[in-house]
Design an enzyme around this catalytic site. Structure first.
Site, PDB file in Angstrom:
ATOM      1  N   HIS A 287      92.803  71.202  38.052  1.00 60.00           N
ATOM      2  CA  HIS A 287      92.482  70.272  36.964  1.00 60.00           C
ATOM      3  C   HIS A 287      93.669  69.326  36.795  1.00 60.00           C
ATOM      4  O   HIS A 287      94.640  69.401  37.549  1.00 60.00           O
ATOM      5  CB  HIS A 287      92.283  71.043  35.649  1.00 60.00           C
ATOM      6  CG  HIS A 287      91.182  72.049  35.680  1.00 60.00           C
ATOM      7  ND1 HIS A 287      89.862  71.713  35.708  1.00 60.00           N
ATOM      8  CD2 HIS A 287      91.229  73.412  35.691  1.00 60.00           C
ATOM      9  CE1 HIS A 287      89.129  72.808  35.711  1.00 60.00           C
ATOM     10  NE2 HIS A 287      89.920  73.857  35.718  1.00 60.00           N
TER      11      HIS A 287
ATOM     12  N   CYS B 120      86.864  73.883  40.118  1.00 56.62           N
ATOM     13  CA  CYS B 120      86.841  75.178  39.445  1.00 56.62           C
ATOM     14  C   CYS B 120      85.404  75.723  39.306  1.00 56.62           C
ATOM     15  O   CYS B 120      84.800  76.096  40.285  1.00 56.62           O
ATOM     16  CB  CYS B 120      87.549  75.065  38.113  1.00 56.62           C
ATOM     17  SG  CYS B 120      88.191  76.641  37.551  1.00 56.62           S
TER      18      CYS B 120
END
Ligand code: GLN
Length: 260
Positions: free
Chosen positions: A209, A93
């Site tokens: 994630h 990310c």
């Protein structure tokens, strides 16, 4: 045998529990008799990427990304050289975004990136949040379609990645890079082109994630295989009993794709 694993900015890019990826890599080393040597480095702390085997950078908020950008820029030349020399990188990310050309936040302000990957990120109106399933393309775990190295991980029964995304940035791939695969559930890089993640040489970027690696043991082992290959070790990774990891992965596939 030892593998040097570096966790960059663990105090800043730590918002989504991504340090679990370090724990997963370390466990999968130890289960094979390889000693993981974990090093952390943050603002102003010296680090020699050429001595590293695997570099990990997690995700965080726009604010933290702004705080570390100057420090990261200072490291560009050495990191670029190490990546061209085969350094294995897993970036999640925000960490992924910072390897690209820039990240334009919702307020229009641009955070400069390292420009090591030809990608750009532009914040959208709404955050892209939720579970994700990615179908690896036939080269997703091999960067180069002509890569004839027989990666055990690429022969793994799992042909997908599962995780959770939470980002406002929408990432678009440029030249010389390839996605990890196509989104079967969720948004991925930008919620538009169905691409998720990026692969460049031994660099992996993704919005997933979770943490990512415990439910994706095939990717964890690919990172370790690439690191061992870079070291020139005449050994390969012995199989682990991944039935629990596969069970967790397949539970998400059933939950999400049945919904899709
Ligand atoms: N701050 C970035 C964004 O919102 C990255 C978020 C993250 O690391 N999950 O896109």
């Amino acid at each position: 045998m030892k593998l040097n694993i570096c966790h960059l900015y663990p105090d800043l890019l730590d918002l989504y529990g991504d340090r679990g990826n370090i724990l997963a890599l370390a466990a999968r080393c130890r289960w094979r008799g390889i000693e993981p040597v974990i090093q952390q480095a943050s603002l102003g702390e010296e680090l020699n990427f050429m001595e590293m085997d695997i570099l990990f950078i997690g995700g965080g908020s726009d604010r933290e990304q702004g705080l570390l950008v100057q420090d990261l820029m200072r490291r560009e030349d050495q990191l670029r050289g190490a990546i061209e020399n085969g350094l294995v990188v897993l970036s999640i990310c925000g960490g992924y975004q910072m390897l690209g050309n820039y990240y334009q936040m919702a307020n229009g302000e641009k955070i400069q990136g390292l420009g090591i990957l030809d990608i750009k990120t532009i914040a959208g109106e709404k955050r892209l949040i939720g579970n994700v399933v990615v179908e690896l393309d036939q080269y997703g775990l091999n960067y180069d379609p002509d890569d004839v190295r027989t990666m055990k991980a690429s022969a793994h029964k799992l042909r997908t990645l599962v995780g959770f995304e939470n980002h406002s940035g929408k990432t678009y791939l440029g030249e010389g890079v390839r996605p990890l695969g196509k989104v079967l559930f969720g948004h991925g890089n930008n919620g538009e082109d169905k691409d998720e993640g990026v692969r460049y040489r031994n660099v992996f970027g993704t919005y997933l994630h979770g943490p990512l690696l415990p439910k994706n043991p095939h990717l964890a082992d690919l990172l370790l295989e690439l690191a061992i290959q870079k070291r020139g070790w005449k050994t390969d990774l012995n199989e682990l009993d991944d039935h629990l990891e596969v069970l967790a992965h397949e539970a998400m596939l059933h939950k999400l794709l049945k919904q899709a």
